[in-house]
Design an enzyme around this catalytic site. Structure first.
Site, PDB file in Angstrom:
ATOM      1  N   LYS A 177       7.250 -76.433  75.334  1.00  0.00           N
ATOM      2  CA  LYS A 177       6.004 -76.026  74.682  1.00  0.00           C
ATOM      3  C   LYS A 177       5.726 -76.941  73.487  1.00  0.00           C
ATOM      4  O   LYS A 177       6.491 -76.953  72.526  1.00  0.00           O
ATOM      5  CB  LYS A 177       6.100 -74.582  74.192  1.00  0.00           C
ATOM      6  CG  LYS A 177       4.742 -74.054  73.742  1.00  0.00           C
ATOM      7  CD  LYS A 177       4.836 -72.744  72.984  1.00  0.00           C
ATOM      8  CE  LYS A 177       4.960 -72.952  71.513  1.00  0.00           C
ATOM      9  NZ  LYS A 177       3.834 -73.652  70.871  1.00  0.00           N
ATOM     10  N   GLU A 252      15.950 -78.866  64.289  1.00  0.00           N
ATOM     11  CA  GLU A 252      15.600 -79.902  63.309  1.00  0.00           C
ATOM     12  C   GLU A 252      14.473 -79.324  62.475  1.00  0.00           C
ATOM     13  O   GLU A 252      13.372 -79.117  62.975  1.00  0.00           O
ATOM     14  CB  GLU A 252      15.198 -81.187  64.043  1.00  0.00           C
ATOM     15  CG  GLU A 252      15.344 -82.420  63.168  1.00  0.00           C
ATOM     16  CD  GLU A 252      14.083 -82.731  62.402  1.00  0.00           C
ATOM     17  OE1 GLU A 252      14.027 -82.387  61.201  1.00  0.00           O
ATOM     18  OE2 GLU A 252      13.164 -83.298  62.993  1.00  0.00           O
ATOM     19  N   CYS A 286       8.821 -84.986  58.377  1.00  0.00           N
ATOM     20  CA  CYS A 286       9.955 -84.289  57.756  1.00  0.00           C
ATOM     21  C   CYS A 286      10.820 -85.245  56.945  1.00  0.00           C
ATOM     22  O   CYS A 286      11.604 -84.816  56.110  1.00  0.00           O
ATOM     23  CB  CYS A 286      10.773 -83.570  58.815  1.00  0.00           C
ATOM     24  SG  CYS A 286      11.257 -84.647  60.168  1.00  0.00           S
ATOM     25  N   GLU A 387       9.166 -77.236  50.441  1.00  0.00           N
ATOM     26  CA  GLU A 387       8.545 -78.243  51.297  1.00  0.00           C
ATOM     27  C   GLU A 387       7.022 -78.065  51.316  1.00  0.00           C
ATOM     28  O   GLU A 387       6.519 -77.007  51.676  1.00  0.00           O
ATOM     29  CB  GLU A 387       9.081 -78.130  52.730  1.00  0.00           C
ATOM     30  CG  GLU A 387       8.584 -79.264  53.594  1.00  0.00           C
ATOM     31  CD  GLU A 387       9.106 -79.223  55.026  1.00  0.00           C
ATOM     32  OE1 GLU A 387       9.507 -80.272  55.533  1.00  0.00           O
ATOM     33  OE2 GLU A 387       9.087 -78.138  55.641  1.00  0.00           O
TER      34      GLU A 387
HETATM   35  O1  TXE Z   1       5.582 -74.719  62.135  1.00  0.00           O
HETATM   36  P1  TXE Z   1       6.288 -73.820  63.214  1.00  0.00           P
HETATM   37  P2  TXE Z   1       4.237 -74.452  61.328  1.00  0.00           P
HETATM   38  C1  TXE Z   1       7.268 -77.286  58.259  1.00  0.00           C
HETATM   39  C2  TXE Z   1       6.159 -77.596  57.261  1.00  0.00           C
HETATM   40  C3  TXE Z   1       5.091 -76.664  57.664  1.00  0.00           C
HETATM   41  C4  TXE Z   1       5.893 -75.445  58.030  1.00  0.00           C
HETATM   42  C5  TXE Z   1       5.208 -74.489  58.935  1.00  0.00           C
HETATM   43  O2  TXE Z   1       6.589 -77.289  55.976  1.00  0.00           O
HETATM   44  O3  TXE Z   1       4.190 -76.396  56.626  1.00  0.00           O
HETATM   45  O4  TXE Z   1       7.027 -75.973  58.676  1.00  0.00           O
HETATM   46  O5  TXE Z   1       4.590 -75.191  59.992  1.00  0.00           O
HETATM   47  C6  TXE Z   1       6.625 -72.865  67.599  1.00  0.00           C
HETATM   48  N1  TXE Z   1       9.429 -68.706  68.767  1.00  0.00           N
HETATM   49  N2  TXE Z   1       7.290 -78.174  59.411  1.00  0.00           N
HETATM   50  O6  TXE Z   1       4.051 -72.999  61.032  1.00  0.00           O
HETATM   51  O7  TXE Z   1       5.649 -72.479  63.283  1.00  0.00           O
HETATM   52  C7  TXE Z   1       5.207 -73.321  67.325  1.00  0.00           C
HETATM   53  O8  TXE Z   1       4.329 -72.818  68.302  1.00  0.00           O
HETATM   54  C8  TXE Z   1       9.384 -69.909  69.353  1.00  0.00           C
HETATM   55  C9  TXE Z   1       8.336 -79.152  59.430  1.00  0.00           C
HETATM   56  O9  TXE Z   1       3.147 -75.111  62.016  1.00  0.00           O
HETATM   57  O10 TXE Z   1       7.726 -73.911  62.947  1.00  0.00           O
HETATM   58  C10 TXE Z   1       5.374 -74.829  67.376  1.00  0.00           C
HETATM   59  O11 TXE Z   1       5.415 -75.273  68.726  1.00  0.00           O
HETATM   60  N3  TXE Z   1       8.591 -70.911  68.925  1.00  0.00           N
HETATM   61  C11 TXE Z   1       8.514 -79.717  60.779  1.00  0.00           C
HETATM   62  C12 TXE Z   1       6.746 -75.019  66.737  1.00  0.00           C
HETATM   63  O12 TXE Z   1       7.395 -73.763  66.830  1.00  0.00           O
HETATM   64  C13 TXE Z   1       7.826 -70.699  67.844  1.00  0.00           C
HETATM   65  C14 TXE Z   1       7.291 -80.004  61.554  1.00  0.00           C
HETATM   66  C15 TXE Z   1       6.707 -75.439  65.276  1.00  0.00           C
HETATM   67  O13 TXE Z   1       5.895 -74.565  64.559  1.00  0.00           O
HETATM   68  C16 TXE Z   1       7.841 -69.470  67.172  1.00  0.00           C
HETATM   69  C17 TXE Z   1       6.317 -78.941  61.442  1.00  0.00           C
HETATM   70  C18 TXE Z   1       8.685 -68.445  67.678  1.00  0.00           C
HETATM   71  N4  TXE Z   1       8.756 -67.228  67.121  1.00  0.00           N
HETATM   72  C19 TXE Z   1       6.341 -78.100  60.367  1.00  0.00           C
HETATM   73  N5  TXE Z   1       6.978 -69.553  66.128  1.00  0.00           N
HETATM   74  C20 TXE Z   1       9.521 -80.827  60.924  1.00  0.00           C
HETATM   75  N6  TXE Z   1      10.805 -80.476  60.865  1.00  0.00           N
HETATM   76  O14 TXE Z   1       9.191 -81.966  61.147  1.00  0.00           O
HETATM   77  C21 TXE Z   1       6.439 -70.780  66.144  1.00  0.00           C
HETATM   78  N7  TXE Z   1       6.937 -71.492  67.197  1.00  0.00           N
END
Ligand code: TXE
Length: 483
Positions: A177, A252, A286, A387
């Site tokens: 996904k 990660e 990140c 962050e």
């Molecule tokens: O990320 P999410 P978000 C950090 C950055 C950002 C914060 C939130 O600070 O502001 O995270 O971002 C899926 N079960 N990073 O809310 O929600 C979601 O659909 C399974 C750092 O946009 O973590 C997407 O595909 N999956 C980071 C993925 O998780 C779930 C990059 C990431 O989304 C889920 C992005 C669940 N319960 C944001 N909930 C990096 N490490 O580079 C969400 N998802």
């Protein structure tokens, strides 16, 4: 209104609408318009993807390494041949400058397939002779079965393929996904996989919200490993759901990376790279060095030169070739980043430049923000600890190596750190003690795909890259034979 671009699920080699006909709107960050629809897939869609993956597994796991390698390299070649189309789609979906999508995102996605297509031909099982005991052990590295890959929106195809390429190479089948915020290039990848001859069911892509579709993947009892990149809070939630089922996990997560600048560095190189490590991809990487620490003797000079360079960065529509800073990925994300700028002001942070939304003529509803530099007096303020994940960096000064090391390590994250110095002794001392999975010295984001990639503390568990990724996507089985 322009024609809606409809993303579909890719299951068993074919494109499908979601079973319950639920859709999410897809926004274009450059102008704020809804330009497409994305399936919000249910548990049943995930189940169909799982069934397809499960049926493909017996054949794929027995497919020769040469054949897997050939297909992965073919996918890589087709991505390269479609560079322009993929880069345009990525830039439109994410808001990143087209120049970046063309020079970094899509080429790297192609490299991921090529790299793991080659790496799998070099991955081997080990054997251990138990000398004097008339026994020999050999350790097989067998594919896990059906695995789940969940990726974020900041480097959409780049990070999606960073997971699926090693998973497929190692002989697994996948339910994947991409982020619901940026699903387009993953959708387009389905066609490429078919064209490259990837057998149906090896890769299945379901689209939808994290809390529904993502959750269904993580909760699925027979999806035995989850590779996830995203926010730390989401990672913690996934770990909680997956732990009682004893799933293998690679997480990660976020970072709050220090960029430590000593007076003895190569100044010009440091200055140019620091602009990039602060603001590349609108600061939404990140690995970005969002906490800049500068040795006192060059602090004033650095402050003047850095702010001057940052002010020259051009914020504009992502499709303009001279744009340095495109749009942030979404309206809620823009608001989150703005809220941190306001927190910094309340904490007595001094805005040296930026700090405001930008109106780009003709695209007034786009999510644009000035690159922002905030001078802070203490490393303990929220803007320096949490962050932000946007075009915002803090700068502050330090006096001794000991002080800066303490501040660098005093955050909950530990993904990467950058060090600017020409002293070999200091390089060795500091890199040994920095709490980070990756340390760059006199460079930033220089990547060799063979190296371990990942973080410590709240930045996650496990490592991606090279054989680390192939080890994650396989189970080690030791066979001991007495003779
Ligand atoms: O990320 P999410 P978000 C950090 C950055 C950002 C914060 C939130 O600070 O502001 O995270 O971002 C899926 N079960 N990073 O809310 O929600 C979601 O659909 C399974 C750092 O946009 O973590 C997407 O595909 N999956 C980071 C993925 O998780 C779930 C990059 C990431 O989304 C889920 C992005 C669940 N319960 C944001 N909930 C990096 N490490 O580079 C969400 N998802």
């Amino acid at each position: 209104m322009t024609k809606m671009e409809k993303v579909k699920n890719y299951i068993n080699g074919k494109f499908h609408n979601p079973l319950q006909d639920n859709w999410i709107e897809n926004y274009c960050p450059a102008n704020g318009d809804v330009y497409g629809l994305i399936p919000n897939s249910s548990k049943d869609d995930v189940e169909n993807a799982y069934i397809a993956a499960k049926s493909a597994f017996p054949t794929w796991s027995q497919t020769t390494l040469e054949e897997r390698s050939r297909i992965l390299i073919k996918i890589s070649e087709l991505l390269e041949a479609n560079l322009q189309r993929f880069a345009e789609a990525e830039s439109k979906d994410n808001g990143k400058p087209i120049s970046l999508a063309k020079s970094v995102d899509i080429p790297r996605a192609a490299s991921n397939f090529r790299f793991f297509g080659n790496a799998i031909t070099q991955f081997s099982s080990e054997s251990y002779e138990s000398v004097g005991k008339n026994a020999v052990n050999y350790t097989l590295r067998q594919p896990i079965g059906v695995v789940g890959c969940i990726s974020p929106w900041n480097l959409p195809l780049y990070l999606f393929t960073w997971k699926i390429a090693p998973a497929i190479a190692a002989g697994n089948c996948i339910v994947a996904k991409p982020s619901e915020v940026t699903p387009m290039t993953a959708f387009l990848l389905g066609e490429i996989c078919n064209e490259a001859g990837l057998p149906k069911g090896v890769l299945n892509i379901v689209h939808g919200l994290g809390t529904s579709t993502g959750q269904a993947i993580v909760e699925h009892p027979d999806i035995k490993a989850i590779s996830f990149t995203g926010g730390t809070a989401t990672g913690a939630h996934i770990a909680k759901v997956a732990a009682p089922m004893f799933k293998k996990l690679s997480l990660e997560l976020g970072g709050k990376n220090p960029n430590i600048i000593f007076a003895d560095c190569d100044y010009d190189d440091m200055l140019n790279t620091t602009v990039r490590s602060s603001f590349a991809n609108q600061g939404q990487i990140c690995l970005c060095g969002s906490r800049i620490f500068v040795e006192a003797s060059i602090y004033d000079k650095f402050k003047t030169d850095f702010v001057k360079k940052v002010k020259q960065l051009k914020v504009g529509h992502p499709s303009n070739n001279d744009t340095n800073i495109g749009a942030l990925v979404s309206k809620p994300h823009l608001e989150k980043v703005m809220s941190y700028i306001n927190i910094a002001k309340k904490e007595n942070g001094k805005i040296l430049c930026g700090g405001n939304k930008v109106t780009v003529k003709g695209f007034e509803n786009g999510y644009y923000l000035e690159p922002t530099v905030i001078e802070v007096q203490t490393d303990e303020c929220r803007i320096n600890q949490e962050e932000v994940f946007g075009p915002v960096v803090t700068i502050m000064t330090f006096n001794t190596e000991e002080d800066v090391l303490k501040m660098a390590n005093k955050v909950k994250y530990g993904l990467s750190a950058t060090l600017w110095t020409n002293s070999l002794k200091r390089t060795m001392r500091m890199s040994n003690q920095l709490q980070a999975g990756i340390v760059w010295v006199n460079t930033w984001m220089m990547r060799d795909l063979r190296t371990p990639f990942g973080g410590v503390k709240a930045s996650g568990v496990g490592r991606e890259g090279g054989f680390e990724a192939l080890r994650f996507f396989t189970e080690a089985k030791n066979v001991c034979i007495k003779y």
